[in-house]
Each structure stands twice: as structure tokens, then as C-alpha cells.
Design a protein around this motif. Structure first.
Motif, short mmCIF file in Angstrom:
data_model
loop_
_atom_site.label_atom_id
_atom_site.label_comp_id
_atom_site.label_asym_id
_atom_site.label_seq_id
_atom_site.Cartn_x
_atom_site.Cartn_y
_atom_site.Cartn_z
N ARG A 145 0.83 -1.19 0.00
CA ARG A 145 0.00 0.00 0.00
C ARG A 145 0.87 1.25 0.00
NH1 ARG A 145 -5.26 -1.22 2.88
NH2 ARG A 145 -4.92 0.58 4.23
N THR A 146 0.22 2.41 -0.17
CA THR A 146 0.95 3.68 -0.23
C THR A 146 0.45 4.59 0.88
OG1 THR A 146 1.11 3.44 -2.64
CG2 THR A 146 1.63 5.60 -1.70
N PRO A 147 1.13 4.62 2.02
CA PRO A 147 0.66 5.41 3.16
C PRO A 147 0.99 6.89 3.02
CG PRO A 147 2.74 4.38 3.70
CD PRO A 147 2.37 3.88 2.33
N ASN A 148 0.38 7.70 3.88
CA ASN A 148 0.66 9.13 3.92
C ASN A 148 1.10 9.49 5.34
OD1 ASN A 148 0.54 12.02 4.00
ND2 ASN A 148 -0.72 11.95 2.15
N PRO A 149 2.40 9.38 5.64
CA PRO A 149 2.87 9.62 7.01
C PRO A 149 2.71 11.07 7.46
CG PRO A 149 4.71 9.38 5.50
CD PRO A 149 3.49 9.01 4.73
#
Length: 354
Positions: free
Chosen positions: A83-87
Motif C-alpha cells: 500500500r501507499t501510506p501518507n505519514p
């Protein structure tokens, strides 16, 4: 005080308005970049110089452990899942408006915290609301969507009605040393360094096949599923053929380590009708209703999309677009709006295709 021009001008405006201002610089990351430089040291020097010029105290606090435990481990876990998280969104929730807020209130005895975010807080009889900033090109409500009303009650955004150009003008007029300093870009703790190289320090590469989703033909090899985002077209290393149209990432098969690609930005496999959102946060603490229409975006400053939100439970919702959308990516944050009001947001989980 981050050392940037936005927090600098925020402190200046607050002092001009008569507030008793305290500068607080936080460090969240200990690592140097590929050149052996630690940008936090330069940022702290800028923050300290600004505080000295404004004649306000400058404190520092170190949240590297909290950042690692509450943001970075989540960041790595999400990439492991493909997945592509948004920290940056999570950092605001867990660090800036939690650890930082607690420290300011309970240790420094502050009444409020103020940051250089472009957003607006409005206090009404019904509660505290988060609104878009005057400068729509810099609005940062997307990154603040996971906050709670209780957190926002103790927050001031001095740049709510100030445009970026004005901020630069004020900084230059007042002679701040960071007046022309570049805005920070990229993921908060990485900055502008090479992301692929950075991630390789923590997660092993697992190359695999890159397959044309329409024909089943192998078109090349990927360097690891974690480095690709749905809808991505750059860096695939696959030249045009046939129609000559660009290739795009359409899907990931984590079990078989396959990256599926398709040709052309109009390919129907790129488009989705909606998604299931998890870990949904409503800033007010509740949904407007069990089913409601709103505008939303799933990337920062993306044009708003019309959608219908159907509540599944307190933290889960089904979101259906009025029109199919491409580039919807699991792990990213979807943010809901009612006009100028940011209602909240949630994590894109499962994609929906009719």
C-alpha cells in the motif's frame, strides 16, 4: 517553530497581535541524508535565529522515539502490504497535535499551540470546525483531516487568511534570514532525498514480473511492489508500443509479486467507482448522517470530487464517486468536505469497481 518561513511569519503575526509567544522546535528524525547532512540542525539554527530576532524564548523537544513508534513503523508496515501510506497526515495526528500539543500545554503551560499550516479554525455554538484557508493553492486541511475537535480547540492558525505571497513579503520586509528559504517538500522525515534508496535501507527489494493486464504478456520486471503506486506512469521503464500511449500501474498482486500495467490513461482498468474507507475520523465526532453527499479528494490539492458516503460503522464507510476516478490508491487518505468545512477523513482500503 520549524525553521521555515511559514512558522516564522506565524510567530511574528501572533506577537504583533499581542500574544505572549514561545518558540518550540521539535526534532522527529535523527538520520542524516545521503550527503551526510542533517537538515534538522540547519532548521534549528533558523528557528533559533528567528526567535532571537523576535525576542522570544526558543525551546527544543525530541520526539524521535514517538515518531518511530507511532508513525514510521506504520509507514513501513503499509509498504510491506503493498500500500501507499501518507505519514504526513499521521504525523499531524500523532506528533504535532498530540505529543507536541501535550508538551506545550502541560510542560510549557501554554494556552494554545500555533503552527504555520494554511488552514482555518472556527469556533461556533455547535463546536470547533476546520475550514479551508484563504489561499486555496496552499490549503493544508487535507493533512489535518484526522484531528479531533478537542485538539483544534487549542490551536491557532495565524496564516488562515494570509496568502503565501504575503508571507514571503512580510518575511523579507522584516528581515528574517529564512525569507527566501525553500518550502519543504516530499515526505516529512525524508525531504527531497531519493525515496527508493531511502526505503531500501529498511525493506528488502523483491523484484518480479511486470505484466500487461489486458494481454497477460510480460513487459519487463519491477524492482519491488512497494515502489509503485496505482495510476503511476513515471519510472516504469516500459516504452510505448502499438498505440504509443504511456503505461500506467493498474494493480498489484502481492501474493505472486506481480505488477500489472495497462496502456493509455483512458483504460477502464485504471478507473474505480469508489472504495471502502477504514479508520474514519469525523472531526466533530460523528457523521452528518448515515448517508450523505459531499465533496472529497484523495490527494493533496487534487480537484474536489463529488461522492456519496454510506456509513458502515463508527470507523468504516463506503464511498461511491458520482463519476469513476483513476489513481485511487489503498493506504492513502481520503478527505471529506462540506463546502469550506473539512469534515474529516479515512484510509482508502478496498477499491470498488462495478
Amino acid at each position: 517553530m520549524s525553521g521555515g518561513v511559514d512558522s516564522t511569519v506565524s510567530a511574528y503575526l501572533l506577537k504583533k497581535q499581542g500574544y505572549d509567544v514561545i518558540g518550540l522546535f521539535m526534532k522527529n528524525w535523527d538520520e542524516t541524508d545521503e550527503n551526510g547532512e542533517c537538515s534538522a540542525e540547519e532548521d534549528y539554527d533558523d528557528a533559533r535565529a528567528v526567535c532571537l530576532k523576535l525576542n522570544i524564548p526558543c525551546y527544543t523537544v525530541n520526539f524521535t522515539k514517538e515518531y518511530w513508534d507511532n508513525v514510521f513503523t506504520y509507514f513501513l508496515d503499509e509498504y510491506k502490504k503493498g500500500r501507499t501510506p501518507n505519514p504526513d497526515v499521521l504525523c499531524n495526528k500523532e506528533i504535532k497535535f498530540k505529543c507536541f500539543l501535550d508538551y506545550a500545554i502541560n510542560v510549557l503551560n501554554a494556552d494554545y499551540i500555533a503552527t504555520g499550516h494554511y488552514a482555518k479554525v472556527e469556533h461556533t455554538k455547535e463546536g470547533t470546525r476546520l475550514l479551508k484557508a484563504k489561499d486555496q493553492h496552499k490549503d493544508q486541511t487535507y493533512f489535518l483531516s484526522l484531528l479531533k475537535e478537542k485538539q483544534l480547540e487549542r490551536v491557532i492558525f495565524p496564516l488562515a487568511d494570509v496568502e503565501k505571497g504575503e508571507v514571503r513579503e512580510i518575511a523579507e520586509r522584516e528581515g528574517f534570514r529564512n525569507a527566501k528559504k525553500k518550502d519543504s517538500t516530499g515526505i516529512c522525515f525524508i525531504g527531497e532525498r531519493n525515496f527508493t534508496q531511502f526505503l531500501q535501507n529498511y525493506l528488502p527489494n523483491q523484484p518480479g514480473d511486470m505484466i500487461d493486464m489486458d494481454t497477460g504478456e510480460k513487459k519487463g520486471e519491477h524492482i519491488g511492489l512497494m515502489y509503485y503506486t496505482l495510476g503511476q506512469r513515471r519510472g516504469l521503464g516500459v516504452g510505448g508500443c502499438g498505440s504509443g500511449e504511456r503505461w500506467y500501474v493498474a494493480d498489484k498482486d502481492l501474493n505472486n509479486n506481480i505488477l500489472y500495467i495497462v496502456q493509455g490513461d483512458k483504460n477502464p482498468k485504471l478507473y474505480k467507482n469508489g472504495f471502502i474507507a477504514t479508520d474514519v475520523n469525523m472531526i466533530s465526532g460523528h457523521y452528518p448522517s448515515d448517508k450523505f453527499e459531499c465533496e472529497m479528494r484523495f490527494r493533496h490539492l487534487q480537484p474536489l470530487k463529488k461522492a456519496t458516503v454510506e456509513v458502515i460503522d463508527e470507523s468504516t464507510a463506503r464511498v461511491i464517486f458520482d463519476e469513476e476516478q483513476s489513481g485511487v490508491t489503498p493506504g492513502q487518505i481520503a478527505v471529506f468536505y462540506d463546502g469550506e468545512v473539512c469534515l474529516g477523513g479515512g484510509t482508502i482500503d478496498k477499491l470498488i469497481k462495478f
